[in-house]
Design a protein around this motif. Structure first.
Motif, mmCIF file in Angstrom:
data_model
loop_
_atom_site.group_PDB
_atom_site.id
_atom_site.type_symbol
_atom_site.label_atom_id
_atom_site.label_comp_id
_atom_site.label_asym_id
_atom_site.label_seq_id
_atom_site.Cartn_x
_atom_site.Cartn_y
_atom_site.Cartn_z
ATOM 1 N N MET A 25 -1.047 9.242 4.805
ATOM 2 C CA MET A 25 -2.298 9.941 5.099
ATOM 3 C C MET A 25 -3.416 9.564 4.135
ATOM 4 S SD MET A 25 -1.915 12.119 7.732
ATOM 5 C CE MET A 25 -2.788 13.673 7.554
ATOM 6 N N THR A 26 -3.167 8.609 3.253
ATOM 7 C CA THR A 26 -4.123 8.288 2.197
ATOM 8 C C THR A 26 -4.798 6.950 2.476
ATOM 9 O OG1 THR A 26 -2.615 9.416 0.662
ATOM 10 C CG2 THR A 26 -4.437 8.180 -0.296
ATOM 11 N N VAL A 27 -6.116 6.987 2.682
ATOM 12 C CA VAL A 27 -6.852 5.771 3.047
ATOM 13 C C VAL A 27 -7.279 5.074 1.746
ATOM 14 C CG1 VAL A 27 -8.578 4.817 4.607
ATOM 15 C CG2 VAL A 27 -7.701 7.128 5.004
ATOM 16 N N THR A 28 -6.302 4.481 1.075
ATOM 17 C CA THR A 28 -6.525 3.901 -0.243
ATOM 18 C C THR A 28 -6.042 2.461 -0.287
ATOM 19 O OG1 THR A 28 -6.127 4.218 -2.623
ATOM 20 C CG2 THR A 28 -4.282 4.675 -1.151
ATOM 21 N N THR A 69 -7.335 -2.517 4.329
ATOM 22 C CA THR A 69 -5.914 -2.183 4.476
ATOM 23 C C THR A 69 -5.481 -2.092 5.936
ATOM 24 O OG1 THR A 69 -6.377 0.205 4.464
ATOM 25 C CG2 THR A 69 -5.966 -0.869 2.323
ATOM 26 N N ASP A 70 -6.419 -2.122 6.877
ATOM 27 C CA ASP A 70 -6.134 -1.801 8.274
ATOM 28 C C ASP A 70 -5.287 -0.530 8.328
ATOM 29 O OD1 ASP A 70 -6.252 -1.981 11.029
ATOM 30 O OD2 ASP A 70 -4.486 -3.276 11.182
ATOM 31 N N PHE A 71 -5.849 0.541 7.799
ATOM 32 C CA PHE A 71 -5.161 1.834 7.727
ATOM 33 C C PHE A 71 -4.503 2.173 9.058
ATOM 34 C CE2 PHE A 71 -5.505 6.575 7.997
ATOM 35 C CZ PHE A 71 -4.584 6.878 6.994
ATOM 36 N N HIS A 72 -3.217 2.498 8.991
ATOM 37 C CA HIS A 72 -2.391 2.798 10.166
ATOM 38 C C HIS A 72 -2.244 1.608 11.102
ATOM 39 C CE1 HIS A 72 -2.495 7.516 10.000
ATOM 40 N NE2 HIS A 72 -2.017 6.968 8.898
ATOM 41 N N GLY A 73 -2.376 0.427 10.572
ATOM 42 C CA GLY A 73 -2.110 -0.754 11.395
ATOM 43 C C GLY A 73 -0.629 -0.978 11.628
ATOM 44 N N GLY A 74 0.199 -0.518 10.708
ATOM 45 C CA GLY A 74 1.655 -0.601 10.844
ATOM 46 C C GLY A 74 2.222 0.781 11.111
ATOM 47 N N ALA A 273 -10.510 3.991 -2.663
ATOM 48 C CA ALA A 273 -10.547 4.298 -1.229
ATOM 49 C C ALA A 273 -10.976 3.070 -0.427
ATOM 50 C CB ALA A 273 -11.501 5.449 -0.960
ATOM 51 N N ASP A 274 -10.404 2.921 0.750
ATOM 52 C CA ASP A 274 -10.819 1.898 1.697
ATOM 53 C C ASP A 274 -11.916 2.530 2.568
ATOM 54 O OD1 ASP A 274 -11.127 0.000 3.672
ATOM 55 O OD2 ASP A 274 -8.987 -0.315 3.998
ATOM 56 N N TRP A 275 -13.154 2.483 2.058
ATOM 57 C CA TRP A 275 -14.235 3.238 2.688
ATOM 58 C C TRP A 275 -14.575 2.726 4.078
ATOM 59 C CZ3 TRP A 275 -14.777 7.813 1.021
ATOM 60 C CH2 TRP A 275 -14.631 8.113 -0.338
ATOM 61 N N ARG A 301 -15.732 13.542 4.259
ATOM 62 C CA ARG A 301 -15.482 12.106 4.116
ATOM 63 C C ARG A 301 -14.534 11.850 2.949
ATOM 64 N NH1 ARG A 301 -18.624 7.699 1.596
ATOM 65 N NH2 ARG A 301 -18.261 5.747 2.747
ATOM 66 N N TYR A 302 -14.758 12.540 1.835
ATOM 67 C CA TYR A 302 -13.882 12.376 0.668
ATOM 68 C C TYR A 302 -12.459 12.838 0.991
ATOM 69 C CZ TYR A 302 -12.384 12.538 -4.240
ATOM 70 O OH TYR A 302 -11.723 12.336 -5.424
#
Length: 363
Positions: A25-28, A69-74, A273-275, A301-302
């Protein structure tokens, strides 16, 4: 048959959320962010089971949110993920998260009944009526603009599943969205059904959830606002003769001292963060979903970067426990938990926070 913990209304429910997804759950961009391998999920599931945690809840995702990171790509597919975890655990409930538009209800009815047999009665179903338009496009589907159509489809989809679980005879189905010939459900869930979860923010979604779900899943951004919201939802369900619990989701950064926790929060979010991915996620929520209150999205957003908008539980074990107790006092029936690295961080939470919750009488 094992008692399904999510069918029992006692105590404040705790589970994990999104461990099947890359970065959780962390967009980092931090290198220690969650690696969603099967090995890590199995390790986590066994720890949660031994600790008496109630459930594991996955996210069904088909494309990522971009960014570095392509968050949630995998993402590990949720039905097979749940089957594997149910085969290797003894007590916790494991949900499969299913998009109604992408999964035929006759197939889903049999899949859920099968994994419920694997888990000896511990399966759950998280119903998603649809919100992420780019995913629909990726699958060659069209996301209806109106929530009436999305939830009308979801209602008939769930009605088909329930009839398959209830009927002992072959039957035809001639509905608005499904035309089925000579179908039957065998096997069935061991208790005849499984706990149903639904995240709903729109009025149509909340009608659907209070009609059908055991638990409605909603964010906790402002607890004063949440208290009124929960009361309204409980009254809405009660008016239909139903008892629906309201769950939320939380993100945990728990350390020996508050200073350590705050420093790690800054490192994960402010520094790493991957903004780009965060903004893609926020923009999609604005455009297509009502899960988050739209008047609060600009404020979170944060929180989206830190834990996908989850309620922040940051500090010492005592402070984290006090945050969970506040959720309980607000009226929530339970909360999911996420961590930057679930398997590495959960043992400290287990050993230092769970005893405080037990002493407080909510676990």
């Amino acid at each position: 048959m094992t008692t399904n913990l999510m069918m029992k209304k006692d105590g404040f429910k705790l589970g994990t959320f999104s461990s099947n997804c890359s970065s959780g759950m962390t967009v980092t961009k931090a290198p220690e962010r969650w690696q969603n391998s099967w090995e890590n999920n199995l390790r986590l599931g066994k720890m949660l089971d031994a600790a008496g945690i109630d459930f594991m809840l996955p996210i069904a995702r088909w494309i990522g949110y971009g960014g570095e990171t392509d968050f949630h790509g995998g993402v590990l597919e949720t039905m097979t993920w749940a089957a594997g975890l149910l085969a290797h655990t003894e007590n916790l409930t494991v949900f499969a998260t299913i998009h109604t538009a992408a999964n035929n209800p006759v197939v889903v009815a049999k899949q859920i009944a099968t994994i419920d047999q694997i888990g000896k009665g511990r399966a759950g179903l998280n119903v998603v009526a649809g919100w992420n338009k780019p995913e629909y496009e990726a699958l060659g589907l069209t996301l209806p603009d109106d929530h009436e159509t999305r939830y009308g489809y979801a209602q008939e989809w769930l009605d088909v599943i329930r009839k398959l679980w209830k009927s002992d005879e072959y039957f035809d189905w001639d509905g608005k969205y499904f035309n089925l010939k000579h179908v039957a459900g065998d096997p069935k869930p061991l208790s005849g059904t499984v706990p149903i979860l639904n995240a709903a923010g729109s009025p149509q979604g909340r009608d659907f959830a209070t009609d059908n779900a055991n638990y409605l899943f909603t964010p906790a951004i402002d607890l004063a606002r949440s208290k009124d919201e929960i009361q309204e939802l409980k009254e809405q369900a009660s008016g239909k003769g139903r008892d629906v619990g309201v769950l939320t989701f939380s993100h945990v950064i728990c350390r020996e001292t508050e200073a350590e926790a705050r420093a790690y929060q800054k490192y994960i979010t402010d520094d790493n963060a991957d903004w780009e991915a965060v903004d893609n996620l926020v923009n999609l929520q604005f455009a297509h979903a009502h899960s988050f209150p739209h008047d609060l999205l600009a404020q979170i957003r944060y929180l989206m970067a830190q834990g996908h908008g989850g309620f922040p539980l940051v500090g010492t074990p005592q402070q984290v426990a006090e945050g969970i107790i506040k959720l309980h006092e607000t009226g929530f029936a339970g909360s999911t938990l996420s961590f930057v690295d679930y398997a590495e961080e959960f043992p400290f939470f287990r050993d230092n926070v769970l005893p405080i919750l037990a002493e407080a009488g909510i676990r």
